[in-house]
Design an enzyme around this catalytic site. Structure first.
Site, PDB file in Angstrom:
ATOM      1  N   TYR A 165       0.835  -1.205   0.000  1.00 27.88           N
ATOM      2  CA  TYR A 165       0.000   0.000   0.000  1.00 27.88           C
ATOM      3  C   TYR A 165       0.870   1.255   0.000  1.00 27.88           C
ATOM      4  O   TYR A 165       0.705   2.144  -0.847  1.00 27.88           O
ATOM      5  CB  TYR A 165      -0.931  -0.008   1.204  1.00 27.88           C
ATOM      6  N   LYS A 213       1.163   3.903  -3.123  1.00 29.89           N
ATOM      7  CA  LYS A 213       0.703   5.276  -2.948  1.00 29.89           C
ATOM      8  C   LYS A 213       1.808   6.265  -3.309  1.00 29.89           C
ATOM      9  O   LYS A 213       1.542   7.324  -3.892  1.00 29.89           O
ATOM     10  CB  LYS A 213       0.235   5.512  -1.507  1.00 29.89           C
TER      11      LYS A 213
END
Length: 332
Positions: free
Chosen positions: A138, A142
């Site tokens: 994640y 990002k």
């Protein structure tokens, strides 16, 4: 000003789209199903049905808007890299391409301070303090998505990225619901000494920061911004406040960090071997998040976005609790 808000069926995107409508903006929202944004449509939002995975459709979605607020993406800590890359990088690339081809003036990208997290304690993290390696898919994706956004400046797109920490308020489905479920099952314990302080962000303060990001000019553009309430608080005090407000017993049991981390390692290993790789009930990353100090330096947002967090965390928690109780009553 006409704006497009992606991910408006989610907590942050939905709350900002509603706020933008209340501020008098023309707001377009997208989604695969109208049901997820019906409350916005009823307030006057323009709904365009479709999937951000369709690059050509995204160009149609961006047509005629001045600013895009990109809140859609893959969240969580479990899943393979391809899932997170698609949800965070590929979809962002489609949005960037749609902005450029449709001559959108500005793209405000919702990022995450998970970019910084490496399992250790951090106090007053600045925007340029990136880890040597990302702790999970994640955080890595990002960051990659941010890079795609900032690269578009060279083609004339105005861009900003916001990294809000632990956003909460009515509609929050990511922070407290899992903790509430664990406590109801008797599985929640304070990890470590329980004194670690962390940042939270009232959704009202994030809305104010996003509104500012729509309007600022000059030197404020082209930068990532940390967003929080600016006052780190003991995490477990916050958790127990929410539990008490909901009439649930407070968390009193302590679990040493080393033991919790070892249990999470075993849990993850077993789940990876099981058919379908089910999500484990305990993660190493989650153990670290719940046991370490973690706060952000928001001085850049104060200087360039004139960001002054006004809404208190405790009001945001009360708002969440009232919403959660109403949701629970409706489901009963």
């Amino acid at each position: 000003m006409k704006i497009l808000v992606t991910g408006a069926s989610g907590f942050i995107g939905g709350r900002f789209a509603r706020f933008a409508l209340e501020q008098g903006f023309e707001v377009r929202v997208n989604g695969r199903r109208a049901e997820g944004v019906q409350h916005l449509i009823s307030r006057g939002a323009d709904f365009v049905q479709g999937d951000l995975a369709d690059a050509e459709w995204v160009q149609h979605l961006c047509e005629g808007v001045e600013v895009v607020v990109h809140c859609a993406g893959a969240v969580g800590v479990w899943g393979d890299y391809a899932h997170f890359h698609h949800g965070n990088v590929t979809l962002t690339e489609h949005v960037v391409d749609g902005c450029l081809k449709q001559k959108v003036r500005r793209l405000v990208h919702l990022s995450s301070p998970s970019i910084y997290f490496d399992g250790r304690a951090h106090v007053g993290v600045r925007e340029d303090q990136l880890p040597r390696r990302f702790s999970d898919h994640y955080g890595r994706t990002k960051f990659l998505a941010e890079q795609r956004v900032f690269a578009a400046q060279q083609a004339g797109l105005e861009v900003l990225a916001l990294r809000p920490r632990f956003v909460t308020g009515a509609g929050d489905t990511s922070i407290f619901p899992r903790l509430i479920e664990m406590q109801c099952k008797g599985r929640l314990a304070i990890i470590g000494n329980g004194l670690n302080k962390v940042d939270f962000t009232s959704v009202h303060n994030l809305n104010a920061a996003l509104l500012s990001a729509l309007k600022v000019e000059g030197a404020a553009l082209g930068k990532p911004y940390n967003i929080s309430n600016g006052e780190p608080v003991p995490l477990w005090d916050v958790v127990n406040y929410v539990l008490r407000r909901l009439g649930l017993p407070a968390v009193n049991q302590h679990l040493p960090f080393g033991l919790a981390y070892a249990a999470a390692t075993v849990n993850e290993s077993i789940c990876r071997l099981l058919p379908g790789k089910p999500q484990p009930s305990l993660f190493r990353l989650g153990v670290a998040v719940m046991a370490r100090d973690f706060s952000l330096d928001i001085s850049r947002a104060r200087e360039y976005l004139d960001y002054q967090p006004q809404a208190s965390l405790w009001d945001a928690l009360d708002e969440f609790c009232a919403w959660w109780q109403a949701q629970t009553a409706d489901q009963a």
